[in-house]
Structure formats: C-alpha cells, structure tokens
Design an enzyme around this catalytic site. Structure first.
Site, PDB file in Angstrom:
ATOM      1  N   LYS A   1     -12.247  -2.031   7.016  1.00 20.82           N
ATOM      2  CA  LYS A   1     -11.519  -2.965   7.879  1.00 20.82           C
ATOM      3  C   LYS A   1     -11.912  -2.823   9.341  1.00 20.82           C
ATOM      4  O   LYS A   1     -12.241  -3.808   9.975  1.00 20.82           O
ATOM      5  CB  LYS A   1     -10.021  -2.801   7.685  1.00 20.82           C
ATOM      6  CG  LYS A   1      -9.579  -3.502   6.399  1.00 20.82           C
ATOM      7  CD  LYS A   1      -8.585  -2.764   5.608  1.00 20.82           C
ATOM      8  CE  LYS A   1      -8.363  -3.414   4.253  1.00 20.82           C
ATOM      9  NZ  LYS A   1      -7.737  -2.509   3.302  1.00 20.82           N
TER      10      LYS A   1
ATOM     11  N   ASP B   1      -1.805   6.460   6.332  1.00 18.30           N
ATOM     12  CA  ASP B   1      -2.860   5.602   5.789  1.00 18.30           C
ATOM     13  C   ASP B   1      -3.170   4.563   6.866  1.00 18.30           C
ATOM     14  O   ASP B   1      -2.516   3.534   6.949  1.00 18.30           O
ATOM     15  CB  ASP B   1      -2.381   4.931   4.500  1.00 18.30           C
ATOM     16  CG  ASP B   1      -3.382   3.893   3.983  1.00 18.30           C
ATOM     17  OD1 ASP B   1      -4.457   3.721   4.604  1.00 18.30           O
ATOM     18  OD2 ASP B   1      -3.081   3.254   2.953  1.00 18.30           O
TER      19      ASP B   1
ATOM     20  N   TRP C   1       0.825  -1.217   0.000  1.00 22.87           N
ATOM     21  CA  TRP C   1       0.000   0.000   0.000  1.00 22.87           C
ATOM     22  C   TRP C   1       0.851   1.256   0.000  1.00 22.87           C
ATOM     23  O   TRP C   1       0.494   2.253  -0.650  1.00 22.87           O
ATOM     24  CB  TRP C   1      -1.002  -0.010   1.153  1.00 22.87           C
ATOM     25  CG  TRP C   1      -2.009  -1.126   1.017  1.00 22.87           C
ATOM     26  CD1 TRP C   1      -2.172  -2.193   1.854  1.00 22.87           C
ATOM     27  CD2 TRP C   1      -2.980  -1.304  -0.037  1.00 22.87           C
ATOM     28  NE1 TRP C   1      -3.172  -3.017   1.392  1.00 22.87           N
ATOM     29  CE2 TRP C   1      -3.680  -2.499   0.241  1.00 22.87           C
ATOM     30  CE3 TRP C   1      -3.306  -0.582  -1.174  1.00 22.87           C
ATOM     31  CZ2 TRP C   1      -4.702  -2.980  -0.591  1.00 22.87           C
ATOM     32  CZ3 TRP C   1      -4.326  -1.049  -2.003  1.00 22.87           C
ATOM     33  CH2 TRP C   1      -5.012  -2.230  -1.709  1.00 22.87           C
TER      34      TRP C   1
HETATM   35  C1  LIG Z   1      -7.221  -2.008   2.171  1.00 23.48           C
HETATM   36  C2  LIG Z   1      -6.204  -0.940   2.169  1.00 23.48           C
HETATM   37  C3  LIG Z   1      -6.154   0.047   1.164  1.00 23.48           C
HETATM   38  C4  LIG Z   1      -7.100   0.062  -0.016  1.00 23.48           C
HETATM   39  O1  LIG Z   1      -8.338   0.476   0.409  1.00 23.48           O
HETATM   40  P1  LIG Z   1      -9.525   0.832  -0.603  1.00 23.48           P
HETATM   41  O2  LIG Z   1     -10.514   1.459   0.332  1.00 23.48           O
HETATM   42  O3  LIG Z   1      -9.966  -0.445  -1.204  1.00 23.48           O
HETATM   43  O4  LIG Z   1      -9.007   1.792  -1.600  1.00 23.48           O
HETATM   44  C5  LIG Z   1      -5.190   1.030   1.262  1.00 23.48           C
HETATM   45  N1  LIG Z   1      -4.308   1.046   2.280  1.00 23.48           N
HETATM   46  C6  LIG Z   1      -4.330   0.118   3.250  1.00 23.48           C
HETATM   47  C7  LIG Z   1      -3.330   0.197   4.361  1.00 23.48           C
HETATM   48  C8  LIG Z   1      -5.268  -0.902   3.221  1.00 23.48           C
HETATM   49  O5  LIG Z   1      -5.283  -1.838   4.193  1.00 23.48           O
END
Ligand SMILES: *Cc1c(COP(=O)(O)O)cnc(C)c1O
Length: 347
Positions: free
Chosen positions: A183, A159, A90
């Site tokens: 999540k 993030d 990511w």
């Molecule tokens: C799942 C995830 C993403 C992607 O998320 P989307 O909402 O599908 O764009 C980005 N960064 C991290 C750390 C993630 O776990």
C-alpha cells in the site's frame, strides 16, 4: 499506485542495473551490490521513521496476513492472554488467527458498525496481556485512529499496512509495527516488521525457523532468498519520500488530500461518508451513493474519466478512494471535480 518517478527509474535500469549488464532481478541476494541496496533501504526507513536503535527492522514475506499468526507465535507463550481492539475487517482477521494460539480478549471495538475508532476511555485491558493489538487504519471501511492507544507497560502491536509512512509516528510508543508493503512501501511481496529488541527471542518452539523473528534479525532478513525486486523497489520509494521532505511533509500533503475529498462528499447530496469525524481515514476515503442504483453507472463513468479502482471492497460495497502517498493532489482534485460533475448530471 506507485510514484511515477520510481516506476520510470525502475524502467530505465531494468535491463542494465548500475552498469552490471544484468537486471537487479538477476543479481544474487548475497551479491555485495544487492546487500548495499538492502542496507540502504533499511537505513532510509530508519531515518524517515526515526526508528530508535533498540528496534530491529525485518524484511519478511507472507504479507500482513502471515503476521496475524507470526505475532502471537513470536510474542506470546502458550496459554497467554492477548488484548485485541476490533475496528474492522483486518482487526477481525487478526483476532481469528490469534485465537488459534492465545486466549484473545476484546479490549474495545467500534460498537457494532465499523464506523468509528473507540476513544481511549472505552478501552478495557487485561491485567496480564502479552500484548495489545490494533489496526491504526482499517483499510476497507476507512476508519483511522486519531490517537495512539496508551497501554502502559504492555507492548502495543500495530498492523500499519495501510498507514505506514503516511505521517510521522513515535515508534517508541510501539512494541511492534508490521505492514504489508503493497500500500505505501512498494510493490507486493514484502512485509516490513519493526520490533523492539527485548520482544524477540521468545518464539514458541513450533515457530517455523524462517518466521522466527530472532533468526531473521540475526541473519539480516536473509535466512532464505528474500523478495529482492520488492526490496529494491521499496528502496526507490523510500528515496522518493526523503527527497519530498519526509513524513512531516507527506503528512501535510495527505491531510490536504483527504480534507479536499471529505469536503466534496459532505457538500453533496448524492454522496455520503458515515465514519465519525474524528475517525476518518487519511488513506482510504469511503463513500456510498444515496441512490445505490447509480453505482455501476458511476463506476463506468469514472473509468471513462480516467479514475480507476473506486469500487469499494467486495465485503462492504459502495466506493473507496485509496489515496496513498503516491497519489498526487491533482489526482484528488480530478476526483472531486468528477464527483461534482456526476452529481450535476443527475439533477
Ligand atoms: C491489506 C491489508 C492487510 C492484508 O495484507 P496482505 O499483505 O495481503 O496479507 C492486512 N491488514 C491491513 C490493515 C491491510 O490494509
């Protein structure tokens, strides 16, 4: 997974929400009753995370992936230098997007294989970065920072998609936090952005209006129709978290869950986790079988035992147990018992 209690509550009021005779999905986002849901979710999130008053909370769409572009568009002027720490899939994706807008400088990485977070002493920041970006928890490899990088006066952007609400954080250490909801916050569809007020209002001219942080903040995240059902569900999850005792209690629960699982992996001769001990994720516990020929046998036996979703991300293979907030300790105990039984059966 979502907390069972939350799903039951949503089920019970699906057809008749608060005596309205309608589903919450059928109510206008401008209706007073929905505005209350929206405001309550924000105030519960503020309380749980102790968000200081000089931070705005935005409820957006487009997932964390959209923020990979929206952060540079909103927080940096054309030609800016931005610092990124690369600890996995990511982080990498975020860097690729940022490079479309900025001069991206690598401020630190895992050193080849994505199995550790670099210590502060290895980080090298630019003098003139508009911000520093990192991924506190790399969901796919299961690598989590055990500390918050110190970046001085340069805003730190995180993030937090897979670690938000998993334990207490000091929001004041961050310029901006973003997280896709799916999540730890609620169902997919919504993205939460927590941003320090002085960082908004500097968006590039070409930033789409619906993605301009200032415009969103000024319109209570209702510039256009928001994801009302996700917002409502997130509100139920936040109430559940408050009832359980908040993020300190959640953090202890999560530490207990993760240590049970890592202990079971470390004690075995069949399973292996190669993440540095100070960088092991509390949320995503990855492991491989020393005999990869057993992978598919392992996965089908797991499903038979009621354990779903253990297959690792398609980009890395192996196994991954995502033990987000809603996973009870009993779920982890069931998994550790299964790991032992499966290993014994191979002997
Ligand atoms: C799942 C995830 C993403 C992607 O998320 P989307 O909402 O599908 O764009 C980005 N960064 C991290 C750390 C993630 O776990």
């Amino acid at each position: 997974m979502l907390p069972l209690e939350v799903l039951e509550k949503a089920r019970d009021e699906l057809l008749d929400w608060q005596g309205s005779g309608s589903s919450v999905m059928e109510i206008s986002h401008r209706d007073k009753s929905f505005l209350e849901v929206a405001a309550q979710a924000e105030s519960d999130l503020r309380e749980l995370m102790a968000i200081p008053s000089n931070y705005k909370v935005l409820f957006m769409q487009g997932g964390a992936s959209a923020q990979f572009s929206l952060v540079p568009m909103n927080l940096s002027a054309p030609g800016s230098v931005v610092d990124y720490i690369n600890t996995g899939h990511w982080s990498q994706r975020a860097m690729v997007e940022a490079a479309r807008y900025c001069d991206v400088h690598l401020a630190g990485d895992s050193g080849g294989s994505y199995n550790r977070a670099p210590p502060q002493s290895e980080l090298r920041f630019s003098d003139n970065a508009a911000y520093v970006h990192y991924t506190p928890n790399e969901t796919i490899s299961g690598v989590e920072f055990g500390y918050v990088p110190g970046t001085g006066a340069v805003p730190l952007v995180a993030d937090m998609s897979s670690s938000i609400l998993s334990r207490p954080v000091e929001v004041a250490n961050f310029g901006l936090i973003y997280a896709g909801a799916q999540k730890n916050i609620g169902p997919s569809g919504m993205t939460v952005v927590i941003v320090r007020e002085d960082l908004i209002g500097h968006a590039r001219a070409e930033t789409p209006h619906v993605f301009n942080f200032l415009a969103i903040a000024e319109n209570q995240s209702m510039l256009n129709t928001p994801t009302t059902f996700s917002w409502y569900m997130a509100g139920l999850v936040l109430k559940w978290l408050k009832k359980l005792g908040g993020l300190r209690v959640m953090g202890e629960r999560n530490r207990t869950k993760a240590s049970l699982l890592y202990a079971a992996i470390d004690a075995s001769r069949l399973y292996n986790n190669n993440v540095a001990s100070d960088s092991r994720s509390l949320m995503n516990v990855t492991f491989t079988l020393r005999n990869a020929n057993l992978d598919s046998v392992f996965l089908s036996a797991a499903v038979k035992a009621g354990l779903q979703g253990l297959k690792g991300h398609r980009s890395v293979g192996g196994m991954r147990a995502s033990i987000y907030n809603a996973m009870p300790i009993e779920g982890v105990e069931k998994l550790t018992a299964f790991l032992r039984d499966f290993e014994d059966a191979q002997a």
